[in-house]
Design an enzyme around this catalytic site. Structure first.
Site, PDB file in Angstrom:
ATOM      1  N   LYS A  55       0.937  -1.360  -0.073  1.00  0.00           N
ATOM      2  CA  LYS A  55       0.173   0.007  -0.039  1.00  0.00           C
ATOM      3  C   LYS A  55       1.065   1.362   0.059  1.00  0.00           C
ATOM      4  O   LYS A  55       0.492   2.309  -0.655  1.00  0.00           O
ATOM      5  CB  LYS A  55      -1.098   0.023   1.498  1.00  0.00           C
ATOM      6  CG  LYS A  55      -1.902   1.208   1.236  1.00  0.00           C
ATOM      7  CD  LYS A  55      -3.041   1.467   0.479  1.00  0.00           C
ATOM      8  CE  LYS A  55      -3.493   2.647   0.539  1.00  0.00           C
ATOM      9  NZ  LYS A  55      -4.530   2.745   1.569  1.00  0.00           N
TER      10      LYS A  55
ATOM     11  N   LYS B 100      17.311  13.430 -26.045  1.00  0.00           N
ATOM     12  CA  LYS B 100      17.214  14.546 -26.738  1.00  0.00           C
ATOM     13  C   LYS B 100      15.878  15.045 -26.505  1.00  0.00           C
ATOM     14  O   LYS B 100      15.591  16.282 -26.535  1.00  0.00           O
ATOM     15  CB  LYS B 100      17.268  14.076 -28.266  1.00  0.00           C
ATOM     16  CG  LYS B 100      17.294  15.220 -29.218  1.00  0.00           C
ATOM     17  CD  LYS B 100      15.494  15.178 -29.743  1.00  0.00           C
ATOM     18  CE  LYS B 100      15.430  13.828 -30.612  1.00  0.00           C
ATOM     19  NZ  LYS B 100      13.990  13.896 -31.152  1.00  0.00           N
TER      20      LYS B 100
END
Length: 308
Positions: A170, A240
């Site tokens: 959780k 890039k």
């Protein structure tokens, strides 16, 4: 089956209602007496105390604010362990600290009480509708004997390991969610400040490769299998694109703290000569920092996907 339910907040009240709808005899208790009235009107009984609920129930659920309250309800004076009969079962639905769960579990074992940590994911709406995931930690054989009752409150009951594993899962889930949402806010602010309307931007993002996938599905074929060659999207190209995005953000004066952290990892991976590997390869750097080996076979990945 007589069920005791302790903690009737925004989550607990909905789950207690669903246990009633499933035909269980439900006793409820909360520090706020008024919070039990709506449940009593549809058939629940009222327990005057935590110990009263424990004495009268075969199975007890707790849905509490956190570790302090769970420990006190379990181990404190007049708490559950002062009254639960040997052989009783306790499902703690609280989002809790795994260390606290294990501490309380040890005390439960001494009293022949079976404790499961079973935090839920789905919010108040899910608690009302039963559309919840429950991550259960505890003895597997005991879960196989007693876990069916969770079907009354959840459509995704997942036994994930030994005691404490439920809350580990959780916390990992929620931490991931918070990080992802922060990253989304970064890119949304960049796009809107660049002149794209927020509804058009959101719609477009949802139609892209990541937007169409379940958030965690995209790491199954690459990161989880450590399968980075040949690439689907090479790191050099991804770097890039990230550089261009950060240049745009800089032109717009949009802070991109999360994206800059990603760029740092990209640069470290490029320095290792990974430009032609898949763009998920920098995720290995975190494995190294944490000193953790994570690797699944293609068959293991498919088995997990098939469970869904």
């Amino acid at each position: 089956m007589r069920v005791g339910f302790i903690g009737l907040g925004s989550m607990g009240a909905g789950m207690a209602h669903n246990l009633l709808r499933a035909g269980h005899d439900v006793l409820v208790h909360d520090l706020n007496r008024e919070s039990g009235k709506a449940l009593e009107e549809v058939g629940a009984g009222w327990a005057d105390s935590v110990a009263d609920a424990a004495r009268r129930a075969d199975v007890v659920f707790t849905s509490l604010p956190g570790p302090v309250q769970m420990r006190e309800v379990g181990l404190g004076e007049g708490g559950l362990l002062s009254a639960l009969r040997p052989g009783s079962v306790w499902f703690d639905l609280t989002t809790n600290a795994p260390a606290v769960v294990r501490e309380v579990h040890a005390a439960c074992r001494a009293g022949d009480v079976e404790l499961f940590d079973a935090p839920v994911s789905g919010g108040p709406k899910g608690a009302r509708t039963g559309k919840l995931a429950i991550y259960v930690g505890g003895d597997k054989a005991a879960f196989d004997r007693h876990g069916a009752i969770l079907d009354a409150i959840s459509d995704q009951v997942l036994h994930v390991g030994e005691i404490g594993a439920g809350n580990t899962v959780k916390l990992v889930h929620n931490c991931g969610s918070m990080i992802i949402r922060m990253a989304i806010s970064e890119v949304m602010t960049m796009g809107v400040k660049a002149g794209v309307e927020p509804d058009a931007l959101w719609h477009a993002l949802r139609q892209g490769a990541i937007g169409r996938a379940r958030t965690f599905d995209r790491v199954g074929d690459r990161y989880l299998q450590q399968a980075f060659d040949p690439p689907s999207f090479a790191l050099g190209l991804a770097d890039k694109d990230l550089r261009l995005a950060l240049e745009l953000a800089d032109q717009l004066d949009v802070p991109m703290r999360a994206a800059h952290l990603v760029q740092e990892d990209f640069r470290e991976a490029l320095d290792r000569g990974w430009a032609h590997r898949d763009s998920q390869s920098p995720l290995l750097l975190q494995n190294e920092r944490a000193d953790v080996e994570i690797k699944l076979s293609a068959e293991q990945v498919q088995a997990v996907l098939d469970r869904s």
